[in-house]
Write a protein that holds these residues in place. Structure first.
Motif, PDB file in Angstrom:
ATOM      1  N   SER A  55       0.827  -1.208   0.000  1.00 50.34           N
ATOM      2  CA  SER A  55       0.000   0.000   0.000  1.00 50.34           C
ATOM      3  C   SER A  55       0.859   1.256   0.000  1.00 50.34           C
ATOM      4  O   SER A  55       0.520   2.250  -0.651  1.00 50.34           O
ATOM      5  CB  SER A  55      -0.951  -0.008   1.200  1.00 50.34           C
ATOM      6  OG  SER A  55      -0.233   0.004   2.417  1.00 50.34           O
TER       7      SER A  55
ATOM      8  N   VAL B 117      -6.047   4.793  -0.774  1.00 52.09           N
ATOM      9  CA  VAL B 117      -5.366   3.718  -0.051  1.00 52.09           C
ATOM     10  C   VAL B 117      -5.958   3.576   1.346  1.00 52.09           C
ATOM     11  O   VAL B 117      -6.205   2.451   1.817  1.00 52.09           O
ATOM     12  CB  VAL B 117      -3.848   3.992   0.009  1.00 52.09           C
ATOM     13  CG1 VAL B 117      -3.160   3.009   0.960  1.00 52.09           C
ATOM     14  CG2 VAL B 117      -3.235   3.898  -1.380  1.00 52.09           C
TER      15      VAL B 117
ATOM     16  N   ASN C 150      -7.856   0.204   2.664  1.00 53.39           N
ATOM     17  CA  ASN C 150      -7.461  -0.472   3.901  1.00 53.39           C
ATOM     18  C   ASN C 150      -8.623  -0.522   4.900  1.00 53.39           C
ATOM     19  O   ASN C 150      -8.796  -1.523   5.615  1.00 53.39           O
ATOM     20  CB  ASN C 150      -6.273   0.248   4.538  1.00 53.39           C
ATOM     21  CG  ASN C 150      -4.981   0.043   3.762  1.00 53.39           C
ATOM     22  OD1 ASN C 150      -4.818  -0.962   3.076  1.00 53.39           O
ATOM     23  ND2 ASN C 150      -4.070   0.992   3.867  1.00 53.39           N
TER      24      ASN C 150
END
Length: 295
Positions: A153, A166, A170
């Motif tokens: 990531s 991102v 997540n």
């Protein structure tokens, strides 16, 4: 480090009756305290100084590289040299809503971090039926796995210069992981959910720190933001210590729903920030707005 600590705790539990003239808890303080003491001495020289003094740091940048780094920072945000300290300079930054948004996001992230990291052995023992030593050992692998999503990531975020997507991805992974942990009766599925959730929240620490740092400029504004973020981060830890309740074993639904809700809120913050940043950047490109006193 936390999982190495858990593995160490298993070893110390094996020494609970002591070894030599020391008891198990004394070995814990001696070994971990000794390592921390030695690392503290090493990092005194190892830690890198501020950019304008980076050439003085141990084996880091030379003088020419330091000047180049300072010039790039000055062009990017113009805050290499801090303004003189005044209370007005400090207090005016509290009028920026971004500070409260970032502080809230750190609160939500540490809420889950504390709940899962400190109580995972309890969840494995009380919720999945493992013995105490098995629970301690099985709580370590999810954190070694987390290295993979953290690196992936971070690489993607750096390559495309995007942090918001991102963080949102997540957060969705964490929601899925907690869903597996809370709504399944199969131990394997629940344990895999621990991997997914752990990798997601650890990855978001790197992403969220960069997200905040990239959108706050000015020495004193950074200082104010750091103070607000640190305070709310600590409050998140306090709150996270109360959501895993022993009487809710084996599924701990309060912790499940709070963790899912917290990261749904994080996605909401990212969407609001992204819309604001998109509009502000467009106005700056047209010369109608100056963002964070930069050009």
């Amino acid at each position: 480090m936390r999982r190495s600590n858990n593995t160490g705790n298993w070893w110390y539990s094996e020494l609970r009756d002591g070894y030599g003239e020391l008891k198990g808890w004394q070995w814990m303080y001696l070994i971990q305290g000794g390592v921390a003491y030695i690392m503290g001495i090493i990092t005194y020289w190892w830690m890198v100084d501020f950019p304008e003094k980076a050439n003085l740091s141990f084996h880091f940048l030379d003088e020419a590289e330091t000047k180049r780094a300072v010039a790039r920072i000055q062009i990017d945000r113009g805050d290499v040299d801090p303004n003189p300290f005044t209370w007005t300079e400090i207090l005016r930054h509290f009028l920026d809503p971004k500070i409260y948004g970032f502080a809230a996001m750190f609160f939500l992230l540490n809420l889950v971090t504390t709940a899962l990291s400190y109580f995972l052995p309890i969840i494995l023992q009380g919720g999945m039926g493992f013995t105490a030593n098995q629970a301690i050992l099985l709580s370590a692998p999810p954190y070694y796995y987390a290295v993979i999503p953290v690196l992936l990531s971070s690489r993607i975020a750096d390559k495309y210069r995007l942090r918001g997507p991102v963080i949102s991805f997540n957060s969705l992974c964490l929601i899925a992981g907690f869903g597996m942990l809370g709504f399944s009766d199969q131990v394997t599925v629940r344990y895999v959910g621990c991997y997914l959730a752990t990798g997601a929240y650890i990855s978001n620490w790197a992403a969220l720190n960069s997200y905040q740092a990239n959108n706050i400029t000015g020495q004193w504004k950074r200082a104010v933001t750091a103070a607000a973020v640190t305070a709310c981060n600590g409050l998140g830890g306090v709150a996270g210590s109360f959501i895993v309740r022993q009487n809710e074993a084996p599924h701990y639904m309060s912790a499940i729903w709070i963790s899912i809700g917290s990261h749904a809120l994080m996605i909401g913050f990212v969407l609001v920030f992204s819309a604001y940043f998109f509009a502000a950047n467009r106005l700056q490109r047209k010369g109608k707005k100056i963002i964070e006193l930069t050009v």
